[in-house]
Design a protein around this motif. Structure first.
Motif, short mmCIF file in Angstrom:
data_model
loop_
_atom_site.label_atom_id
_atom_site.label_comp_id
_atom_site.label_asym_id
_atom_site.label_seq_id
_atom_site.Cartn_x
_atom_site.Cartn_y
_atom_site.Cartn_z
N SER A 240 -1.00 7.51 -6.82
CA SER A 240 -2.21 6.74 -6.55
C SER A 240 -2.94 6.39 -7.83
CB SER A 240 -3.13 7.54 -5.62
OG SER A 240 -4.33 6.85 -5.37
N LYS B 175 -11.26 9.62 -10.37
CA LYS B 175 -11.09 8.57 -9.37
C LYS B 175 -12.38 8.36 -8.58
CE LYS B 175 -8.42 7.49 -5.17
NZ LYS B 175 -7.25 7.87 -4.34
N TYR C 176 0.85 -1.19 0.00
CA TYR C 176 0.00 0.00 0.00
C TYR C 176 0.89 1.23 0.00
CZ TYR C 176 0.91 -0.03 5.06
OH TYR C 176 1.50 -0.04 6.29
N ASP D 218 -3.85 2.71 -9.35
CA ASP D 218 -5.22 2.33 -9.68
C ASP D 218 -5.35 1.85 -11.12
OD1 ASP D 218 -5.88 3.10 -7.13
OD2 ASP D 218 -6.72 5.05 -7.72
N SER E 241 -14.27 6.16 1.60
CA SER E 241 -13.66 7.49 1.38
C SER E 241 -12.47 7.71 2.30
CB SER E 241 -14.70 8.58 1.62
OG SER E 241 -15.77 8.48 0.71
N ARG F 214 -10.57 5.28 3.60
CA ARG F 214 -9.49 4.40 3.16
C ARG F 214 -8.78 4.95 1.92
NH1 ARG F 214 -12.36 0.20 2.87
NH2 ARG F 214 -12.68 0.07 0.62
N GLU F 215 -9.53 5.67 1.07
CA GLU F 215 -8.95 6.25 -0.14
C GLU F 215 -8.29 7.60 0.13
OE1 GLU F 215 -8.68 4.99 -3.16
OE2 GLU F 215 -9.62 3.10 -2.57
N GLN G 156 -1.30 12.12 -5.56
CA GLN G 156 -2.46 11.70 -6.34
C GLN G 156 -2.06 11.03 -7.65
OE1 GLN G 156 -5.45 11.70 -5.03
NE2 GLN G 156 -4.49 12.60 -3.22
N LEU H 111 -15.65 4.97 -7.71
CA LEU H 111 -15.99 4.46 -6.38
C LEU H 111 -17.44 3.98 -6.33
CD1 LEU H 111 -14.25 7.24 -4.23
CD2 LEU H 111 -13.40 4.94 -4.73
#
Length: 622
Positions: A314, A354, A14, A318, A411, A413-414, A311, A358
């Motif tokens: 990330s 992003k 992570y 993703d 939200s 966790r992200e 970002q 979700l």
């Protein structure tokens, strides 16, 4: 293809949410030196003022927060407030950022020893009289926890402390509306500023360091800037103010120029070496040189903006362009450049894309939070989620707060939302996240969505909490007012705006009061003067009053003309309108003020001599 070590002892796959501040050692030293310098100055010295400038995402707040641990070690208070972009030039609770900072101070004092609580409470109660407390509590509700409703009495301060713990949800509930607002409207803002100076002077004289961080002062309006100035004037060492601001010539900067001890820190984009170090930390790679190729790519597309860097990494993860295998993180810069060549250089748009991936419930939560503002109470969030339950098919949980905590899990966790330090609210992790979440609503969807939330709150908020959340409800209805068509809703909404305007007047927030009264007038019709006379008269009278007090004389004249046309059957209402008119004429040195006032009294049945008025008055008193 590049394959990198995952870090010490095979760290899990992570991305690390970096807690350290990379590439800001010089700025951090400036901040820390300013803090220690303020501690070494005499207690009669004025408070230190620090301005941190920089674009969004450069880490202004994170830099300021580095002081928190030092302040806590010195047995001090680190408190924070934040101005809201959505409320700029619009409807919201007056002084929300300042009130939030004081709420953190009151909560921190409450958690200290009983002796500390009593010391602060008794000093404030000796300084603030009962009538003054009423005005103060409307602007900063949390002070009621310490000072108490009957602040002129030497009663046991612990009584209020225990009652707050027993009724946590109502700890900032507002007082009842007084019968008359006249004492609050005329000169109220000056009295409030005077009281603010006295309060901050008392709490800073106790001796414990206090660092007050106020974020995003570029969104502060004139009323709020006046209160901030009063705070700065009243505070004594060891009190320190830290203000963060985006680039621009904001009027508040001129206010800070009046304080000689001001320190300015300007944040720039990170250097290439710092970018490489940040990328290595996020990926938990021990040697920054091992991720040079990725860091160079990231540097080119982010221009060294730390928030954008996080970002983008990330986003690469993703999209599967940054993968974690048996041997660690794996990436191929050529593949990234080919596939990611159309990379979104606007971080808000990238975050929006992003968010669209979700789950529906998470998107709904983000829409609700963004529509309410940068911070929302868990109780309100849970209530709104429950009432939109049929749309999002959310979990069936009885308690609104528990429902909200469950619903924000994705939200959180992200890295999009986080629970506030007191555990009672939710806030966005960054302004760009807030902007992106609001963009989940198409422009044409925003107004009806606000209206929908406002109606839900108006019909479902616990009656005991209506005063506490009045501004939240009014703000939502104000942003969606064109969608209110039902007759019953129209009158109810006008009444809500009347109440919100009155509460704003109580807090001496006259521009906000004028805004709400204007919104109330928007919903009135000609036949309401027959069917809802009292409502019409109250809204127009108070709209004229706040227009006069804010020097909007054109709007004042318009409201007064309507009042004079429709209030002919009520002498009292006509006299109230005439009083506003004459008072405004006097403030502008209009020589016709006396004749206008005498004519109003004549119509009310009071006759005064038209000539030699001064002589007749002297004779009458003789």
């Amino acid at each position: 293809m590049m394959t990198m070590s995952a870090g010490v002892n095979g760290s899990p796959p992570y991305l690390l949410r970096s807690a350290s501040l990379i590439g800001r050692s010089a700025e951090e030293s400036m901040l820390l030196n300013s803090y220690f310098a303020s501690l070494s100055m005499g207690q009669d010295s004025t408070a230190a003022v620090i301005l941190i400038h920089g674009d969004s995402g450069l880490g202004k707040t994170k830099l300021a927060e580095t002081l928190r641990s030092h302040v806590v070690e010195d047995d001090g208070y680190f408190i924070r407030g934040k101005f809201d972009q959505l409320s700029y030039g619009s409807a919201n609770r007056p002084y929300s950022a300042i009130a939030s900072a004081f709420a953190e101070y009151c909560s921190a004092v409450e958690q200290r020893s009983q002796e500390t609580w009593i010391e602060v409470a008794m000093k404030l109660r000796r300084e603030i009289k009962e009538e003054e407390g009423k005005l103060l509590f409307e602007a900063i509700p949390s002070l009621r926890k310490i000072i108490g409703d009957e602040c002129h009495k030497e009663e046991d301060p612990m009584h209020h402390r225990h009652s707050c713990n027993a009724c946590q949800h109502e700890e900032e509930e507002e007082g009842t509306m007084p019968e008359s607002l006249e004492s609050f409207s005329e000169g109220g803002s000056h009295r409030l500023n005077y009281l603010i100076k006295r309060v901050v002077s008392v709490i800073s004289s106790i001796g414990d360091p206090i660092v007050c961080l106020i974020d995003d002062i570029q969104w502060a309006n004139k009323t709020e800037m006046d209160v901030l100035k009063a705070l700065m004037v009243g505070a004594l060492n060891p009190f320190m103010f830290i203000f963060t601001c985006r680039p621009g010539n904001h009027p508040f900067l001129k206010i800070t120029d009046e304080f000689g001890g001001k320190t300015e820190i300007v944040l720039q984009c990170l250097s290439r070496n710092s970018i490489r170090e940040l990328v290595a930390e996020i990926l938990r790679i021990d040697n920054p040189n091992d991720c040079t190729s990725l860091a160079n790519y990231i540097s080119r597309i982010t221009n060294g903006n730390p928030f954008f860097i996080r970002q983008q990494i990330s986003s690469l993860r993703d999209e599967g362009l940054l993968r974690f295998g048996n041997d660690g993180w794996v990436w191929d810069v050529k593949e990234i450049e080919e596939i990611h060549d159309d990379v979104l250089e606007d971080v808000v748009i990238m975050l929006l894309e992003k968010m669209k991936r979700l789950p529906p419930l998470t998107q709904q939560v983000l829409k609700i939070c963004a529509s309410i503002g940068s911070k929302i109470d868990l109780y309100i969030l849970g209530l709104l989620i429950r009432e939109t339950h049929a749309i999002v098919n959310g979990p069936d949980i009885d308690d609104n707060v528990t429902l909200a905590k469950t619903a924000i899990s994705v939200s959180s966790r992200e890295g999009l939302l986080s629970v506030t330090p007191n555990g009672k609210g939710v806030t966005f992790t960054h302004d760009s996240v807030y902007e992106a979440a609001y963009s989940l609503l198409e422009p044409k969807e925003q107004a009806p969505y606000h209206f929908k939330l406002g109606q839900i709150l108006d019909k479902n908020v616990c009656p005991n909490l209506m005063q506490k959340y009045l501004f939240t409800i009014a703000a939502q209805l104000a942003r969606g007012n064109e969608f209110i068509a039902d007759e019953e809703d129209r009158i109810a909404t006008a009444s809500i705006f009347l109440s919100a305007g009155e509460k704003s007047m109580l807090a001496s927030a006259l521009p906000e009061a004028h805004f709400f009264f204007g919104k109330g007038i928007y919903f009135l019709r000609e036949d309401d003067w027959t069917n809802n006379y009292r409502l019409c008269c109250d809204i127009y009278t108070k709209a004229a009053d706040t227009a006069a007090l804010t020097a909007d004389f054109q709007d004042m004249d318009r409201c007064l003309a309507i009042l004079f046309d429709n209030c002919k059957g009520s002498i009292v209402d006509c006299l109230n309108a005439s009083y506003i008119q004459v008072r405004s004429m006097v403030s502008r040195d209009d020589p016709a003020a006396l004749d206008t006032g005498l004519e109003a009294l004549r119509l009310a049945g009071e006759k005064f001599p038209s000539r030699n008025l001064v002589m007749h008055t002297i004779v009458g008193f003789a």
